[in-house]
Design a protein around this motif. Structure first.
Motif, PDB file in Angstrom:
ATOM      1  N   GLU A  55     158.334 138.175  79.877  1.00 61.49           N
ATOM      2  CA  GLU A  55     158.310 138.648  78.494  1.00 61.49           C
ATOM      3  C   GLU A  55     158.846 137.552  77.583  1.00 61.49           C
ATOM      4  OE1 GLU A  55     158.943 143.030  78.328  1.00 61.49           O
ATOM      5  OE2 GLU A  55     156.994 142.097  78.699  1.00 61.49           O
ATOM      6  N   VAL A  56     158.162 137.325  76.496  1.00 65.30           N
ATOM      7  CA  VAL A  56     158.663 136.372  75.507  1.00 65.30           C
ATOM      8  C   VAL A  56     158.774 137.059  74.153  1.00 65.30           C
ATOM      9  CG1 VAL A  56     157.829 134.248  76.606  1.00 65.30           C
ATOM     10  CG2 VAL A  56     156.292 135.515  75.112  1.00 65.30           C
ATOM     11  N   LYS A  57     159.753 136.586  73.411  1.00 63.02           N
ATOM     12  CA  LYS A  57     159.933 137.117  72.063  1.00 63.02           C
ATOM     13  C   LYS A  57     159.260 136.138  71.117  1.00 63.02           C
ATOM     14  CE  LYS A  57     164.212 138.364  71.028  1.00 63.02           C
ATOM     15  NZ  LYS A  57     165.606 138.049  70.597  1.00 63.02           N
ATOM     16  N   ILE A  58     158.311 136.600  70.353  1.00 63.02           N
ATOM     17  CA  ILE A  58     157.604 135.714  69.441  1.00 63.02           C
ATOM     18  C   ILE A  58     158.139 135.946  68.045  1.00 63.02           C
ATOM     19  CG2 ILE A  58     155.320 135.102  68.549  1.00 63.02           C
ATOM     20  CD1 ILE A  58     154.274 136.315  71.260  1.00 63.02           C
ATOM     21  N   ILE A  59     158.680 134.897  67.481  1.00 63.09           N
ATOM     22  CA  ILE A  59     159.321 135.035  66.178  1.00 63.09           C
ATOM     23  C   ILE A  59     158.466 134.316  65.139  1.00 63.09           C
ATOM     24  CG2 ILE A  59     161.512 134.736  64.916  1.00 63.09           C
ATOM     25  CD1 ILE A  59     162.729 134.125  67.806  1.00 63.09           C
ATOM     26  N   LYS A  60     157.898 135.101  64.229  1.00 61.91           N
ATOM     27  CA  LYS A  60     157.028 134.508  63.217  1.00 61.91           C
ATOM     28  C   LYS A  60     157.340 135.149  61.874  1.00 61.91           C
ATOM     29  CE  LYS A  60     152.141 133.791  62.295  1.00 61.91           C
ATOM     30  NZ  LYS A  60     150.790 134.055  62.733  1.00 61.91           N
ATOM     31  N   ASN A  61     157.580 134.329  60.891  1.00 61.46           N
ATOM     32  CA  ASN A  61     157.949 134.836  59.551  1.00 61.46           C
ATOM     33  C   ASN A  61     159.023 135.926  59.640  1.00 61.46           C
ATOM     34  OD1 ASN A  61     155.872 133.208  58.708  1.00 61.46           O
ATOM     35  ND2 ASN A  61     154.388 134.883  58.675  1.00 61.46           N
ATOM     36  N   ILE A  90     157.521 141.464  71.171  1.00 65.06           N
ATOM     37  CA  ILE A  90     157.683 141.143  72.583  1.00 65.06           C
ATOM     38  C   ILE A  90     156.308 141.202  73.256  1.00 65.06           C
ATOM     39  CG2 ILE A  90     158.872 141.771  74.730  1.00 65.06           C
ATOM     40  CD1 ILE A  90     160.850 141.284  72.502  1.00 65.06           C
ATOM     41  N   ARG A  91     155.983 140.143  73.974  1.00 69.93           N
ATOM     42  CA  ARG A  91     154.706 140.092  74.675  1.00 69.93           C
ATOM     43  C   ARG A  91     154.918 139.441  76.043  1.00 69.93           C
ATOM     44  NH1 ARG A  91     153.645 142.949  71.109  1.00 69.93           N
ATOM     45  NH2 ARG A  91     151.974 142.836  69.552  1.00 69.93           N
ATOM     46  N   GLU A 143     149.964 138.951  76.299  1.00 72.44           N
ATOM     47  CA  GLU A 143     149.327 140.277  76.211  1.00 72.44           C
ATOM     48  C   GLU A 143     150.366 141.357  75.947  1.00 72.44           C
ATOM     49  OE1 GLU A 143     147.191 140.814  79.924  1.00 72.44           O
ATOM     50  OE2 GLU A 143     148.982 141.476  80.967  1.00 72.44           O
ATOM     51  N   ASP A 144     149.930 142.432  75.316  1.00 70.98           N
ATOM     52  CA  ASP A 144     150.849 143.544  75.055  1.00 70.98           C
ATOM     53  C   ASP A 144     150.746 144.565  76.193  1.00 70.98           C
ATOM     54  OD1 ASP A 144     148.582 145.008  74.656  1.00 70.98           O
ATOM     55  OD2 ASP A 144     148.818 145.235  72.487  1.00 70.98           O
ATOM     56  N   GLY A 145     151.492 145.654  76.073  1.00 72.98           N
ATOM     57  CA  GLY A 145     151.566 146.657  77.144  1.00 72.98           C
ATOM     58  C   GLY A 145     150.212 147.206  77.552  1.00 72.98           C
ATOM     59  N   GLU A 169     146.407 138.093  73.056  1.00 76.08           N
ATOM     60  CA  GLU A 169     146.550 137.417  71.756  1.00 76.08           C
ATOM     61  C   GLU A 169     146.834 135.943  72.019  1.00 76.08           C
ATOM     62  OE1 GLU A 169     149.498 138.551  68.521  1.00 76.08           O
ATOM     63  OE2 GLU A 169     149.578 140.232  69.922  1.00 76.08           O
ATOM     64  N   ILE A 170     146.609 135.131  71.014  1.00 76.53           N
ATOM     65  CA  ILE A 170     146.865 133.703  71.179  1.00 76.53           C
ATOM     66  C   ILE A 170     147.981 133.263  70.242  1.00 76.53           C
ATOM     67  CG2 ILE A 170     145.816 131.520  70.433  1.00 76.53           C
ATOM     68  CD1 ILE A 170     143.381 132.482  72.074  1.00 76.53           C
TER      69      ILE A 170
END
Ligand code: BTN
Length: 326
Positions: free
Chosen positions: A277-283, A288-289, A303-305, A310-311
């Motif tokens: 799992e990675v935490k994607i921090i944007k704006n 979590i994906r 990918e989500d649950g 997603e890219i």
């Protein structure tokens, strides 16, 4: 000539006479003696005994052009080296060299940086004599959008070099941090000079915590060194040479195909994030994906649950592990 003399000294068990050196290299004994003295000034301990000649007692722990070229068998990457005892930033040096017309493959290295630059405007702490602070000049004919792929190639080359030269199992934190045991040992800062549709040149800056023993408290839970993790001192010049060789091969394959298709599997085999799992921090927004790999452009696929993919583009987001840095 200095490289040749160094090579003779390193490859001779006992003594090598000034006479032999002068015959082999076709120069006077005085010329040999001058080079020996300049090597001594650089920190090599060289004994000289009458009628026997010269004997290398100990190496200078330096990453001079001569040291690197003793080990570097690449065709163009790092075959020309500019060495600095101290400089502000090797990236800055390469920008200057590039503007003065220097060629593809030029490598700038130093023992210490006083203004080391990290990604996202951070500073990169670069103390003297222990790390590898270096920058490579590239002049590829390709679209500026592809420059981020060069960083991916660099991370892979660096990881493979560390894998080859140490007992450690290095990994990559996407896109381009090299990790050992969950902490960062190396970072890459790629800078580019380009028009809309043409790259003038690329500077690939690499920082490796090689023999660093202590880290400032504010970075010690995130940063480590090859020495701290392996307990073994790294021969920096050999690691630089190995990197140049690995980089040259991977980069040429990349230039041929124009994408990362050929190296994708290998990059993924080192990717620490994979399946995690990675935490994607944007704006300032966080999501979590699960990371599942990279595509041929070097973008992270998550990918989500529900399995929806997603890219994630590099430079756009900050990717963190759920419980900390990795
Ligand atoms: C990062 O933030 O992870 C990238 C660090 C890059 C540091 C290297 S050290 C050599 C070169 N010169 C610099 O000023 N920065 C890069």
């Amino acid at each position: 000539m200095k490289t040749a003399i160094l090579s003779y000294l390193k490859n001779t068990n006992g003594y090598i006479s000034g006479e032999q050196l002068s015959k082999e290299l076709g120069v006077s004994r005085t010329a040999i003696w001058k080079v020996i003295n300049s090597l001594r000034e650089e920190g090599y301990t060289i004994e000289s005994v009458t009628r026997k000649g010269y004997h290398l007692v100990s190496n200078a722990d330096r990453i001079t052009a001569e040291e690197i070229s003793l080990y570097n068998h690449a065709v163009w990457a790092g075959r020309e080296v500019e060495y600095f005892e101290v400089t502000d930033s090797t990236n800055q040096r390469i920008h200057d060299f590039a503007r003065n017309g220097r060629g593809n493959g030029l490598l700038a290295v130093c023992e210490e940086q006083t203004g080391g630059r990290g990604r996202r405007g951070r500073t990169w702490i670069s103390p003297p004599g222990t790390g590898i602070w270096m920058s490579l000049l590239l002049r590829p004919k390709m679209e500026p959008q592809k420059a981020s792929m060069v960083t991916i190639i660099t991370a892979l080359a660096l990881t493979k070099a560390i894998d080859e030269m140490t007992t450690l199992s290095p990994q990559i934190k996407w896109p381009n941090d090299v990790i050992v045991n969950g902490k960062k040992v190396s970072g890459i800062l790629t800078e580019m000079n380009a028009d809309m549709d043409e790259i003038h040149y690329i500077v690939v800056g690499i920082g490796i915590n090689a023999n660093t023993k202590d880290f400032a408290p504010e970075i010690s839970d995130m940063a480590t060194s090859l020495y701290v993790e392996s307990g073994q001192k790294i021969e920096r010049a050999k690691l630089i040479a190995e990197f140049c060789q690995q980089f040259e091969r991977l980069y040429e394959a990349f230039l041929l195909s124009g994408d990362l298709w050929k190296v994708k599997k290998e990059y993924e085999s080192y990717l620490v994030n994979i399946g995690r799992e990675v935490k994607i921090i944007k704006n300032r927004e966080e999501k979590i994906r699960k990371a599942i790999g990279i595509n041929e452009l070097g973008e992270l696929i998550v990918e989500d649950g529900s399995g929806k993919k997603e890219i994630v583009l590099s430079g756009e987001v900050s990717v963190r592990g759920l419980y900390g840095y990795v």
